[in-house]
Motif scaffolding. Structure first.
Motif, mmCIF file in Angstrom:
data_model
loop_
_atom_site.group_PDB
_atom_site.id
_atom_site.type_symbol
_atom_site.label_atom_id
_atom_site.label_comp_id
_atom_site.label_asym_id
_atom_site.label_seq_id
_atom_site.Cartn_x
_atom_site.Cartn_y
_atom_site.Cartn_z
ATOM 1 N N ILE A 212 0.839 -1.199 0.000
ATOM 2 C CA ILE A 212 0.000 0.000 0.000
ATOM 3 C C ILE A 212 0.875 1.251 0.000
ATOM 4 N N ALA A 213 0.531 2.204 -0.867
ATOM 5 C CA ALA A 213 1.392 3.371 -1.069
ATOM 6 C C ALA A 213 1.223 4.430 0.009
ATOM 7 N N ARG A 214 -0.005 4.663 0.453
ATOM 8 C CA ARG A 214 -0.252 5.751 1.395
ATOM 9 C C ARG A 214 -1.253 5.310 2.456
ATOM 10 N N ALA A 215 -1.153 5.927 3.638
ATOM 11 C CA ALA A 215 -2.095 5.644 4.708
ATOM 12 C C ALA A 215 -2.411 6.926 5.458
ATOM 13 N N LYS A 216 -3.681 7.063 5.825
ATOM 14 C CA LYS A 216 -4.118 8.178 6.666
ATOM 15 C C LYS A 216 -4.669 7.592 7.966
ATOM 16 N N PHE A 217 -4.135 8.054 9.108
ATOM 17 C CA PHE A 217 -4.616 7.658 10.424
ATOM 18 C C PHE A 217 -5.497 8.782 10.955
ATOM 19 N N VAL A 218 -6.796 8.546 11.006
ATOM 20 C CA VAL A 218 -7.714 9.572 11.501
ATOM 21 C C VAL A 218 -8.003 9.304 12.970
ATOM 22 N N PHE A 219 -8.106 10.375 13.759
ATOM 23 C CA PHE A 219 -8.294 10.253 15.201
ATOM 24 C C PHE A 219 -9.793 10.242 15.508
ATOM 25 N N VAL A 220 -10.288 9.105 15.983
ATOM 26 C CA VAL A 220 -11.713 8.956 16.267
ATOM 27 C C VAL A 220 -11.850 8.355 17.664
ATOM 28 N N PRO A 221 -11.845 9.179 18.716
ATOM 29 C CA PRO A 221 -11.870 8.648 20.086
ATOM 30 C C PRO A 221 -13.152 7.907 20.440
ATOM 31 N N GLU A 222 -14.290 8.326 19.889
ATOM 32 C CA GLU A 222 -15.573 7.746 20.291
ATOM 33 C C GLU A 222 -15.847 6.473 19.488
ATOM 34 N N GLU A 223 -16.049 5.362 20.201
ATOM 35 C CA GLU A 223 -16.077 4.065 19.528
ATOM 36 C C GLU A 223 -17.264 3.897 18.581
ATOM 37 N N THR A 224 -18.437 4.427 18.922
ATOM 38 C CA THR A 224 -19.562 4.287 17.996
ATOM 39 C C THR A 224 -19.316 5.085 16.724
ATOM 40 N N THR A 225 -18.562 6.175 16.829
ATOM 41 C CA THR A 225 -18.212 6.956 15.639
ATOM 42 C C THR A 225 -17.234 6.179 14.768
ATOM 43 N N MET A 239 -9.411 0.488 14.635
ATOM 44 C CA MET A 239 -8.836 -0.140 15.822
ATOM 45 C C MET A 239 -9.869 -0.146 16.932
ATOM 46 N N ALA A 240 -9.614 -0.971 17.947
ATOM 47 C CA ALA A 240 -10.452 -1.019 19.146
ATOM 48 C C ALA A 240 -11.922 -1.102 18.778
ATOM 49 N N CYS A 241 -12.246 -2.032 17.903
ATOM 50 C CA CYS A 241 -13.643 -2.252 17.544
ATOM 51 C C CYS A 241 -14.399 -2.675 18.804
ATOM 52 N N PRO A 242 -15.487 -1.970 19.155
ATOM 53 C CA PRO A 242 -16.211 -2.361 20.373
ATOM 54 C C PRO A 242 -16.751 -3.773 20.262
ATOM 55 N N TYR A 243 -16.718 -4.472 21.369
ATOM 56 C CA TYR A 243 -17.065 -5.888 21.353
ATOM 57 C C TYR A 243 -18.504 -6.135 20.909
ATOM 58 N N TYR A 244 -19.392 -5.180 21.181
ATOM 59 C CA TYR A 244 -20.778 -5.399 20.802
ATOM 60 C C TYR A 244 -20.956 -5.455 19.290
ATOM 61 N N ALA A 245 -20.004 -4.893 18.533
ATOM 62 C CA ALA A 245 -20.135 -4.850 17.076
ATOM 63 C C ALA A 245 -19.530 -6.064 16.385
ATOM 64 N N VAL A 246 -18.783 -6.885 17.110
ATOM 65 C CA VAL A 246 -18.015 -7.956 16.472
ATOM 66 C C VAL A 246 -18.919 -8.955 15.761
ATOM 67 N N ALA A 247 -19.912 -9.499 16.450
ATOM 68 C CA ALA A 247 -20.768 -10.517 15.845
ATOM 69 C C ALA A 247 -21.518 -9.960 14.641
ATOM 70 N N GLY A 248 -22.013 -8.713 14.743
ATOM 71 C CA GLY A 248 -22.731 -8.113 13.630
ATOM 72 C C GLY A 248 -21.850 -7.905 12.423
ATOM 73 N N PHE A 249 -20.627 -7.434 12.639
ATOM 74 C CA PHE A 249 -19.704 -7.245 11.531
ATOM 75 C C PHE A 249 -19.354 -8.586 10.875
ATOM 76 N N ASP A 250 -19.106 -9.585 11.683
ATOM 77 C CA ASP A 250 -18.740 -10.890 11.126
ATOM 78 C C ASP A 250 -19.893 -11.493 10.328
ATOM 79 N N ALA A 251 -21.134 -11.053 10.609
ATOM 80 C CA ALA A 251 -22.302 -11.637 9.952
ATOM 81 C C ALA A 251 -22.645 -10.975 8.626
#
Length: 510
Positions: A212-225, A239-251
């Motif tokens: 990958i040639a370029r990367a942007k790291f955006v600062f998003v402190p609030e997990e739902t955001t 990063m730090a995907c909230p645990y409540y979202a894991v099953a839904g994302f995997d589905a």
């Protein structure tokens, strides 16, 4: 009336969000990553906290890198060899490494990086407590001298990231810090305060060219955001995907998650024990509070069963003691211990926690812990703050006479070496320690200087059991770092760090 477990489950479910299908909008040669906090610095020689390294380790490197499996492998240091007594380490540098400034890496840069790191970074200074000096043989050969053998030096990848002395001498302190240069596969490109850091591929990198040639790291402190940004296609990985979202994302199929188990930190209730006026100055009170919290209910009901809880170390770590067990949930015993300690009617206490950050679901865990404390008579006021204010208050708790309790990212399992976290989080004067126990410090100092793995393991067991029995902190769960990403993103996180990282060199698009 709801049971305690029903309360926790219903509270957790109330935070869950619907997970619609994800939009795909990134270009084929760039990636956008949402991280939980803004770094405190861009200067690799000043970096000291976990939030700094997510961006910095993409453009700056240690002498001794880890592969994705967690093994120390040749890198900037091509070869190395310890003396029999462990007090010297001979190192041969690669002779084809250039900084992003165009300056070649030599032994002079190594000396500069260690001297500046020890002066500017509390983390580097802590890692190098046993370090004495560097003896330069020539531009590419040098010897590290230690006052005592230090088994944490290599697991910590040599403790300090490399920076260019020539660049510093040429541009001065301000430019050096504002536009850092390293030797990594990516070079620093831009930084918008409060918004993002950008890096781009370095064509003259000594190692493999990253996909990958370029990367942007955006600062998003609030997990739902962060979750919403991935759903909307604004980011490719969070990063730090909230645990409540894991099953839904995997589905849903458009998103996948990658989990890094038994990863530092261990979310814990941490006590400052220096003030005799505090109820929790009494070890019996701290023990009562350990029995008061149903950690299994928190893990399964609040955290959706994703993380786990260990008594201290993970089974793969040196010094792991299979006979050491977490304190069980026993509210009646907790009440009895409080009464014996002189608090039959409980007491008032503040519980501090971070409302944002790189660790998932702090507010929900804090609310659950407070509910359990209330159930045994400890009237608990929750104090949630943004990361910087929260961290400042924690640092102030090092002062004698401090009165402080927090839900904090403490260090138990998942460090480069157990003696490192013991020193970082439990040693008197440790950079992130608010605990003081001379007996523990003596045991850990001996373990850090013991090269024999079996003997060192027994010393670590002693240190761990001492902490377990004194209860300066109560482990709630061992973090599982969860990365959520679009299904066309491939990412292999590196094992063996003492915090979760996103290294873009280990990413690609399918």
């Amino acid at each position: 009336m709801q049971t305690r477990r029903e309360f926790l489950v219903s509270s957790a479910l109330a935070t869950a969000v619907g997970l619609p299908r994800v939009a795909f909008a990134q270009s084929e040669d760039s990636i956008t990553i949402a991280i939980g906090d803004e770094p405190t610095t861009s200067d690799q020689t000043v970096a000291w906290t976990g939030v700094d390294y997510n961006t910095i380790e993409n453009y700056a490197e240690y002498l001794f890198p880890r592969d994705t499996g967690g093994e120390i492998v040749p890198g900037l240091a091509a070869e190395w060899k310890y003396s029999e007594d462990g007090k010297t380490l001979d190192v041969t540098l690669r002779d084809d490494v250039v900084f992003h400034s165009g300056d070649k890496l030599t032994a002079a840069d190594v000396v500069f990086s260690y001297e500046r790191g020890m002066e500017e970074s509390r983390t580097v200074a802590n890692r190098l407590r046993s370090f004495d000096r560097i003896e330069v043989k020539d531009n590419y050969h040098l010897t590290f001298h230690f006052k005592n053998p230090d088994v944490t030096f290599l697991p910590n990848r040599g403790a300090a990231m490399m920076a260019s002395k020539a660049y510093f001498d040429r541009v001065g302190e301000e430019e050096f810090s504002r536009n850092p240069v390293g030797t990594g596969p990516y070079k620093f490109s831009s930084y918008a305060v409060g918004e993002y850091v950008e890096v781009e591929r370095f064509d003259d990198y000594w190692g493999a060219v990253p996909p990958i040639a370029r990367a942007k790291f955006v600062f998003v402190p609030e997990e739902t955001t962060r979750v919403a940004s991935l759903q909307a296609g604004e980011t490719d990985l969070i990063m730090a995907c909230p645990y409540y979202a894991v099953a839904g994302f995997d589905a849903v199929g458009d998103v996948k998650t990658v989990k890094l188990p038994v990863n530092h930190p261990t979310m814990s209730i941490v006590f400052s024990t220096q003030n005799p006026e505090d109820p929790w100055h009494d070890r019996q009170v701290r023990l009562a509070l350990a029995y008061a919290v149903d950690t299994d209910a928190i893990i399964n009901g609040v955290l959706f069963g994703v993380p786990q809880r260990l008594a201290f170390l993970a089974p793969y770590e040196v010094g792991y003691d299979p006979d050491l067990k977490p304190y069980p949930y026993d509210p009646e015993k907790a009440k009895a211990l409080l009464a014996e300690a002189g608090y039959p009617d409980g007491f008032d206490m503040e519980l501090n926690y971070a409302i944002t950050g790189r660790v998932q679901m702090n507010p929900q865990v804090a609310e659950a812990v407070a509910a359990y404390f209330e159930a045994v008579g400890v009237r608990t006021k929750l104090v949630g703050e943004e990361w910087e204010a929260y961290r400042s208050k924690y640092n102030a708790a090092k002062e004698p006479g401090s009165s402080y309790v927090a839900l904090f990212t403490h260090g138990r399992a998942g460090s480069p070496d157990p003696t490192y976290n013991l020193g970082l989080f439990f040693r008197a004067g440790g950079p992130i320690s608010i605990y003081n126990n001379p007996e523990l410090d003596a045991i850990n100092a001996e373990a850090t200087a013991t090269m024999d793995e079996e003997k060192r393991g027994e010393l670590i067991k002693q240190a761990v059991r001492l902490i377990h029995e004194d209860v300066p902190s109560i482990p709630i769960y061992n973090n599982f770092a969860v990365y959520a990403m679009k299904s066309n993103v491939n990412f292999v996180p590196t094992q063996g760090f003492n915090f979760d990282l996103v290294l873009v060199k280990d990413m690609s698009f399918a």
